[in-house]
Design an enzyme around this catalytic site. Sequence first.
Site, short mmCIF file in Angstrom:
data_model
loop_
_atom_site.label_atom_id
_atom_site.label_comp_id
_atom_site.label_asym_id
_atom_site.label_seq_id
_atom_site.Cartn_x
_atom_site.Cartn_y
_atom_site.Cartn_z
N HIS A 401 -0.15 5.72 4.16
CA HIS A 401 -0.38 4.63 3.21
C HIS A 401 -1.34 5.02 2.09
O HIS A 401 -1.54 4.25 1.14
CB HIS A 401 -0.92 3.39 3.93
CG HIS A 401 -0.21 2.12 3.56
ND1 HIS A 401 0.20 1.86 2.27
CD2 HIS A 401 0.17 1.05 4.29
CE1 HIS A 401 0.79 0.67 2.23
NE2 HIS A 401 0.78 0.16 3.44
N ASP A 405 3.57 3.33 -0.45
CA ASP A 405 3.47 1.90 -0.16
C ASP A 405 4.84 1.35 0.20
O ASP A 405 5.81 2.09 0.35
CB ASP A 405 2.87 1.15 -1.36
CG ASP A 405 3.59 1.47 -2.67
OD1 ASP A 405 4.80 1.80 -2.62
OD2 ASP A 405 2.95 1.38 -3.73
#
Length: 430
Positions: A401, A405
């Site tokens: 992350h 995304d």
Amino acid sequence: MAMQKEMTMPRLGESVTEGTIVEWLVKVGDQVAEYDPICEVQTVKVVAEVPASFSGTVKEILVPVDETVSVGTPIVVMETEADADADASDDDQTTTTPAPTTTQTPATAATTAAESTPAAETTTAGPRFSPAVATLLSKYQLDPNQITGTGHQGRLTRKDVENFVAQRSQPQAPQSTPAKTVAQAKPVQSGLMGRLATDTVQPASSIRKAIADHMVQSKAEIPHGWMMVEQDVSDLVKLRQSEKAKFQQLEGYKLTYFPFFVKAVAQALVKHPRINSSWQNNQILTHHEINISIAVAKGDELYVPVIKHADNLSVKGIASEITRLANAVRTGKITADDMQGGTFTVNNTGSFGSVASMGIINYPQAAIIQIESIRKELKPTPDGLGFKIADMVNLSLSVDHRLLDGVAAGGFLKDVKANLMQFKPGFELY
């Protein structure tokens, strides 16, 4: 004239900085020919036999089994015959054995240790340790000078640090204990929390330790995000059913579903280079080669060999590489080159009947996709007027992350799904 020479820990891969001695295949006094295997070494990538660099007689084994040392560290001393044609300068080297160089850690290992362990910055005469040990010292905020090293010439080993941490975490016994109390104590539990008297303890294998370290590093450093989608692969099932008998007759091995999924993923990575990247030193490193890591089990051990340039291979080419790599793992013939260079991992969890799973990313890659089992489900027809029995599969994606995304993950999975739809009867496997 006889002389003694040291053989050092070789580099078993471009990114490998250390290795663990798994087993010595020779003992002191053995005569060894050049290129004869002398030991097995475990790295994070592979277990490999290390050949002798020269012929001679084993005089001293410097590194015990299960000790981890840096590349370039002397591991064995051998007595060899000096070259009769050597010049006078060479003769000087044959009179004495060079001093062990374990105190001269390779630059990469020294830099790693100095950066990751505060104590290493304040002393040059203290215990010596590898980058793996330095990581443990940093993790537990330990002063290496407080730990007794049991390795060669007082070198700190991973076991030394682990034992020190275990002893430190145990509750201290009272200074005086009545003899009667000691005699009546029941051995219900040992020093480790939760271990009962009926439990058994089995040392972890070297490769299991490497897997554990790799997984801990991934979870500790990578913030994992997760997304799952499902796809109708009824046409793929029909394609494989129509081709599998002829394929096995021609190629000599089975046509499974896995190469189709690897092909679909590799094609999607071409359009989504950010997925084929890694986060390194606060920078995004994009890999222009698409090298797919696949998980292959051997007993309770897990290897992750690599299909190089998977985007350039046909389904048959990918199937051939999967078969070759799996056979190499299970027969112990996998090489260091087979295990390195991976940029993205495809894991065939469906072979175990899994329908949803959350993969741990293969550090330092940016993502891993789990291909779940194909199952029959009742689904509406495209016109919405009825229902059909469809072959459905879930695709479970874990992403780093820090650089990916939901938008990036969703776009990538959308293209993987579209690529799977091209596999239908008549598709060219070659």
